[in-house]
Design an enzyme around this catalytic site. Structure first.
Site, PDB file in Angstrom:
ATOM      1  CG  HIS A   1     145.244  -3.144  30.358  1.00  0.00           C
ATOM      2  ND1 HIS A   1     143.887  -3.107  30.548  1.00  0.00           N
ATOM      3  CD2 HIS A   1     145.723  -2.006  30.916  1.00  0.00           C
ATOM      4  CE1 HIS A   1     143.554  -1.998  31.200  1.00  0.00           C
ATOM      5  NE2 HIS A   1     144.660  -1.314  31.431  1.00  0.00           N
TER       6      HIS A   1
ATOM      7  CB  CYS B   1     141.815  -1.257  28.247  1.00  0.00           C
ATOM      8  SG  CYS B   1     142.177  -2.847  27.460  1.00  0.00           S
TER       9      CYS B   1
ATOM     10  CG  HIS C   1     144.186   2.131  32.483  1.00  0.00           C
ATOM     11  ND1 HIS C   1     144.015   0.935  33.147  1.00  0.00           N
ATOM     12  CD2 HIS C   1     144.587   3.021  33.431  1.00  0.00           C
ATOM     13  CE1 HIS C   1     144.328   1.103  34.434  1.00  0.00           C
ATOM     14  NE2 HIS C   1     144.675   2.360  34.616  1.00  0.00           N
TER      15      HIS C   1
END
Length: 166
Positions: A123, A70, A138
């Site tokens: 994340h 990510c 992502h």
């Protein structure tokens, strides 16, 4: 008569000097518009480049088409436009300015805590569409590089905050 001529000259000088401040104001406005257009162009380029990785498999620490994580996706996409960012999502979360979901726009970063046992950001995603259905690109472990919605229950429950880099 001389007093009237003097008053006319003084008045015209006064009004002409006031006009110059208006010009500098519009110049400043034009300068801001120019900067805004440049950052819009960069944002579009960053998003477009990130989308070229759609479908790339997930690889921890990856930053290439062979595998991407990510923060690698975000780092690589911004780097292409010469916008330096740290390599990890946790470090990225301290850059730029916080932005509310009401004011979110394409190019902003979304941050998440996906590990319920750890209270740290792990994340990051890049906003590609805003409004009622905020979408972000992502790299997920299960799907690789993909576009998801913040309306999805999982992502909504993990959401921590958003930041504007440009």
């Amino acid at each position: 008569m001389k007093k009237i001529i003097f008053l006319l000259i003084a008045t015209s000088l006064f009004f002409s000097s006031c006009g110059s401040s208006k010009r500098s104001k519009s110049f400043d406005s034009a300068k801001k518009t120019s900067v805004h257009k440049k950052s819009n162009k960069k944002i579009k380029s960053i998003i477009s480049y990130a989308k070229t990785f759609n479908g790339t498999k997930y690889k921890y620490g990856g930053t290439t088409r062979r595998g991407m994580d990510c923060s690698g996706l975000i780092y690589t996409s911004f780097k292409k436009e010469n916008v330096p960012l740290p390599r990890t999502s946790r470090s990225m979360a301290s850059k730029g300015k916080p932005v509310s979901l009401k004011r979110i726009s394409p190019g902003d970063l979304l941050f998440f805590r996906t590990n319920k046992n750890k209270k740290v950001i792990n994340h990051v995603g890049l906003v590609v569409a805003s409004g009622k259905n905020i979408q972000f690109i992502h790299a997920s472990v299960s799907k690789g590089v993909t576009i998801s919605s913040l309306n999805e229950r999982y992502w909504n429950s993990c959401f921590v905050g958003a930041r504007r880099i440009l």
